[in-house]
Design a protein around this motif. Structure first.
Motif, PDB file in Angstrom:
ATOM      1  N   SER A  76       0.826  -1.214   0.000  1.00  0.00           N
ATOM      2  CA  SER A  76       0.000   0.000   0.000  1.00  0.00           C
ATOM      3  C   SER A  76       0.857   1.260   0.000  1.00  0.00           C
ATOM      4  CB  SER A  76      -0.967   0.002   1.169  1.00  0.00           C
ATOM      5  OG  SER A  76      -0.275   0.035   2.392  1.00  0.00           O
ATOM      6  N   VAL A  77       1.955   1.251   0.739  1.00  0.00           N
ATOM      7  CA  VAL A  77       2.848   2.412   0.752  1.00  0.00           C
ATOM      8  C   VAL A  77       3.521   2.564  -0.611  1.00  0.00           C
ATOM      9  CG1 VAL A  77       4.946   3.380   1.770  1.00  0.00           C
ATOM     10  CG2 VAL A  77       3.224   2.342   3.235  1.00  0.00           C
ATOM     11  N   ILE A  78       3.953   1.458  -1.194  1.00  0.00           N
ATOM     12  CA  ILE A  78       4.582   1.508  -2.518  1.00  0.00           C
ATOM     13  C   ILE A  78       3.611   2.084  -3.548  1.00  0.00           C
ATOM     14  CG2 ILE A  78       5.488   0.075  -4.405  1.00  0.00           C
ATOM     15  CD1 ILE A  78       6.625  -1.792  -2.200  1.00  0.00           C
ATOM     16  N   ASN A  79       2.357   1.637  -3.510  1.00  0.00           N
ATOM     17  CA  ASN A  79       1.360   2.104  -4.478  1.00  0.00           C
ATOM     18  C   ASN A  79       0.954   3.559  -4.267  1.00  0.00           C
ATOM     19  OD1 ASN A  79       1.340  -0.431  -5.669  1.00  0.00           O
ATOM     20  ND2 ASN A  79      -0.381  -1.141  -4.433  1.00  0.00           N
ATOM     21  N   ASN A  80       0.944   4.021  -3.023  1.00  0.00           N
ATOM     22  CA  ASN A  80       0.485   5.381  -2.726  1.00  0.00           C
ATOM     23  C   ASN A  80       1.599   6.425  -2.762  1.00  0.00           C
ATOM     24  OD1 ASN A  80      -2.198   4.613  -2.380  1.00  0.00           O
ATOM     25  ND2 ASN A  80      -1.844   4.076  -0.248  1.00  0.00           N
ATOM     26  N   THR A  81       2.855   6.007  -2.723  1.00  0.00           N
ATOM     27  CA  THR A  81       3.972   6.952  -2.711  1.00  0.00           C
ATOM     28  C   THR A  81       4.603   6.970  -4.090  1.00  0.00           C
ATOM     29  OG1 THR A  81       4.336   6.276  -0.425  1.00  0.00           O
ATOM     30  CG2 THR A  81       6.013   7.654  -1.408  1.00  0.00           C
ATOM     31  N   THR A  82       4.043   7.790  -4.941  1.00  0.00           N
ATOM     32  CA  THR A  82       4.555   7.901  -6.304  1.00  0.00           C
ATOM     33  C   THR A  82       5.157   9.279  -6.507  1.00  0.00           C
ATOM     34  OG1 THR A  82       2.456   8.737  -7.170  1.00  0.00           O
ATOM     35  CG2 THR A  82       2.758   6.332  -7.147  1.00  0.00           C
ATOM     36  N   GLU A  83       5.920   9.419  -7.553  1.00  0.00           N
ATOM     37  CA  GLU A  83       6.543  10.708  -7.851  1.00  0.00           C
ATOM     38  C   GLU A  83       5.481  11.765  -8.119  1.00  0.00           C
ATOM     39  OE1 GLU A  83      10.089  12.437 -10.688  1.00  0.00           O
ATOM     40  OE2 GLU A  83      10.018  10.303 -10.237  1.00  0.00           O
ATOM     41  N   GLU A  84       4.364  11.382  -8.735  1.00  0.00           N
ATOM     42  CA  GLU A  84       3.295  12.342  -9.032  1.00  0.00           C
ATOM     43  C   GLU A  84       2.642  12.871  -7.753  1.00  0.00           C
ATOM     44  OE1 GLU A  84       3.203   9.094 -10.565  1.00  0.00           O
ATOM     45  OE2 GLU A  84       4.418   9.935 -12.174  1.00  0.00           O
ATOM     46  N   THR A  85       2.311  11.964  -6.828  1.00  0.00           N
ATOM     47  CA  THR A  85       1.673  12.411  -5.590  1.00  0.00           C
ATOM     48  C   THR A  85       2.638  13.231  -4.736  1.00  0.00           C
ATOM     49  OG1 THR A  85       2.225  10.345  -4.455  1.00  0.00           O
ATOM     50  CG2 THR A  85       0.052  10.479  -5.485  1.00  0.00           C
ATOM     51  N   LEU A  86       3.902  12.839  -4.743  1.00  0.00           N
ATOM     52  CA  LEU A  86       4.890  13.598  -3.966  1.00  0.00           C
ATOM     53  C   LEU A  86       5.124  14.975  -4.562  1.00  0.00           C
ATOM     54  CD1 LEU A  86       7.525  10.870  -3.058  1.00  0.00           C
ATOM     55  CD2 LEU A  86       5.942  12.031  -1.526  1.00  0.00           C
ATOM     56  N   SER A  87       5.124  15.091  -5.880  1.00  0.00           N
ATOM     57  CA  SER A  87       5.391  16.400  -6.497  1.00  0.00           C
ATOM     58  C   SER A  87       4.276  17.389  -6.170  1.00  0.00           C
ATOM     59  CB  SER A  87       5.583  16.272  -8.000  1.00  0.00           C
ATOM     60  OG  SER A  87       4.391  15.874  -8.621  1.00  0.00           O
ATOM     61  N   LYS A  88       3.024  16.929  -6.085  1.00  0.00           N
ATOM     62  CA  LYS A  88       1.923  17.818  -5.698  1.00  0.00           C
ATOM     63  C   LYS A  88       2.122  18.329  -4.277  1.00  0.00           C
ATOM     64  CE  LYS A  88      -1.569  15.646  -8.597  1.00  0.00           C
ATOM     65  NZ  LYS A  88      -2.795  14.835  -8.606  1.00  0.00           N
ATOM     66  N   THR A  89       2.474  17.427  -3.386  1.00  0.00           N
ATOM     67  CA  THR A  89       2.700  17.802  -1.994  1.00  0.00           C
ATOM     68  C   THR A  89       3.917  18.716  -1.875  1.00  0.00           C
ATOM     69  OG1 THR A  89       1.760  15.703  -1.288  1.00  0.00           O
ATOM     70  CG2 THR A  89       3.075  16.892   0.329  1.00  0.00           C
ATOM     71  N   CYS A  90       4.968  18.379  -2.603  1.00  0.00           N
ATOM     72  CA  CYS A  90       6.209  19.144  -2.507  1.00  0.00           C
ATOM     73  C   CYS A  90       6.048  20.579  -2.998  1.00  0.00           C
ATOM     74  CB  CYS A  90       7.315  18.450  -3.302  1.00  0.00           C
ATOM     75  SG  CYS A  90       7.945  16.984  -2.475  1.00  0.00           S
ATOM     76  N   THR A  91       5.247  20.781  -4.019  1.00  0.00           N
ATOM     77  CA  THR A  91       5.019  22.139  -4.523  1.00  0.00           C
ATOM     78  C   THR A  91       4.451  23.015  -3.413  1.00  0.00           C
ATOM     79  OG1 THR A  91       4.622  21.287  -6.740  1.00  0.00           O
ATOM     80  CG2 THR A  91       3.803  23.494  -6.266  1.00  0.00           C
ATOM     81  N   ARG A  92       3.484  22.489  -2.718  1.00  0.00           N
ATOM     82  CA  ARG A  92       2.864  23.238  -1.620  1.00  0.00           C
ATOM     83  C   ARG A  92       3.846  23.425  -0.460  1.00  0.00           C
ATOM     84  NH1 ARG A  92      -1.804  20.213   1.064  1.00  0.00           N
ATOM     85  NH2 ARG A  92       0.039  19.042   1.348  1.00  0.00           N
ATOM     86  N   PHE A  93       4.601  22.368  -0.102  1.00  0.00           N
ATOM     87  CA  PHE A  93       5.556  22.455   0.999  1.00  0.00           C
ATOM     88  C   PHE A  93       6.655  23.471   0.714  1.00  0.00           C
ATOM     89  CE2 PHE A  93       5.272  18.623   4.014  1.00  0.00           C
ATOM     90  CZ  PHE A  93       3.895  18.641   3.982  1.00  0.00           C
ATOM     91  N   ARG A  94       7.191  23.456  -0.488  1.00  0.00           N
ATOM     92  CA  ARG A  94       8.257  24.418  -0.837  1.00  0.00           C
ATOM     93  C   ARG A  94       7.749  25.845  -0.739  1.00  0.00           C
ATOM     94  NH1 ARG A  94      10.173  20.909  -5.029  1.00  0.00           N
ATOM     95  NH2 ARG A  94       8.707  21.944  -6.394  1.00  0.00           N
ATOM     96  N   GLN A  95       6.507  26.059  -1.190  1.00  0.00           N
ATOM     97  CA  GLN A  95       5.938  27.402  -1.154  1.00  0.00           C
ATOM     98  C   GLN A  95       5.782  27.906   0.277  1.00  0.00           C
ATOM     99  OE1 GLN A  95       2.060  27.589  -2.921  1.00  0.00           O
ATOM    100  NE2 GLN A  95       1.874  29.797  -2.667  1.00  0.00           N
ATOM    101  N   TYR A  96       5.273  27.075   1.168  1.00  0.00           N
ATOM    102  CA  TYR A  96       4.992  27.511   2.531  1.00  0.00           C
ATOM    103  C   TYR A  96       6.174  27.376   3.483  1.00  0.00           C
ATOM    104  CZ  TYR A  96       0.081  27.547   1.159  1.00  0.00           C
ATOM    105  OH  TYR A  96      -1.106  27.815   0.535  1.00  0.00           O
ATOM    106  N   TYR A  97       6.994  26.334   3.328  1.00  0.00           N
ATOM    107  CA  TYR A  97       8.014  26.028   4.323  1.00  0.00           C
ATOM    108  C   TYR A  97       9.444  26.190   3.834  1.00  0.00           C
ATOM    109  CZ  TYR A  97       3.756  23.810   5.981  1.00  0.00           C
ATOM    110  OH  TYR A  97       2.460  23.555   6.329  1.00  0.00           O
ATOM    111  N   GLY A  98       9.648  26.310   2.529  1.00  0.00           N
ATOM    112  CA  GLY A  98      11.003  26.416   1.991  1.00  0.00           C
ATOM    113  C   GLY A  98      11.587  25.038   1.737  1.00  0.00           C
ATOM    114  N   SER A  99      12.903  24.980   1.678  1.00  0.00           N
ATOM    115  CA  SER A  99      13.589  23.718   1.391  1.00  0.00           C
ATOM    116  C   SER A  99      13.669  22.850   2.645  1.00  0.00           C
ATOM    117  CB  SER A  99      15.012  23.987   0.908  1.00  0.00           C
ATOM    118  OG  SER A  99      14.976  24.733  -0.279  1.00  0.00           O
TER     119      SER A  99
END
Length: 159
Positions: A76-99
């Motif tokens: 389940s973790v392998i299936n849910n942790t994809t580059e696409e899902t992470l990139s959506k989250t990362c865009t928001r994290f970088r904007q609000y929290y930085g690197s």
């Protein structure tokens, strides 16, 4: 009328006794989740949880993610942790929290039901407004069964 009152009283008495016995029979002498000292966890398991958690958050800095394999995580973790899902989250994290900078292990909890261990990490970012937590849950097979990012709270719900 007297018979009806007696019957209702008996039923009420039986109902109350049944409820109490059900409640008492489900109580367990061992807590479901308990806090454990981080030195009680093997260094290998702590290192694995740290590396896998850091790999996910480093994706936000590098935009590259090495997928988990079956020796590292559950299906389940392998299936849910994809580059696409992470990139959506990362865009928001970088904007609000930085690197993303690093993880600091704050505490660990053991689930006595399924023998999993929850590692609570405080994630540090370049912007000081970030107060984020990463929870990495390792199952009894030493595989990641869950990774969650959330706002940091000082308390951990035990049940």
């Amino acid at each position: 009328m007297k018979k009806a009152i007696i019957v209702l009283t008996i039923l009420l008495f039986i109902g109350c006794n049944t409820k109490n016995s059900i409640i008492n029979s489900t109580e367990s002498p061992v807590a479901k989740v308990e806090k454990i000292a981080t030195n009680q966890v093997s260094d290998i398991q702590k290192a694995k949880a740290y590396e896998l958690g850091k790999r996910v958050l480093m994706t936000c800095n590098t935009s590259k993610f090495k997928p988990f394999d079956t020796t590292e995580a559950t299906e389940s973790v392998i299936n849910n942790t994809t580059e696409e899902t992470l990139s959506k989250t990362c865009t928001r994290f970088r904007q609000y929290y930085g690197s993303f900078i690093d993880l600091e292990l704050i505490e660990a909890y053991k689930n006595n039901i399924d023998q999993s261990i929850t590692f609570r990490y405080k994630a540090s970012y370049s912007k000081k407004v970030a107060n984020k937590e990463l929870r990495v849950i390792m199952n009894s097979d030493n595989k990641v069964s869950s990774i969650k990012s959330m706002d940091w709270k000082d308390t951990f719900p035990l049940n």
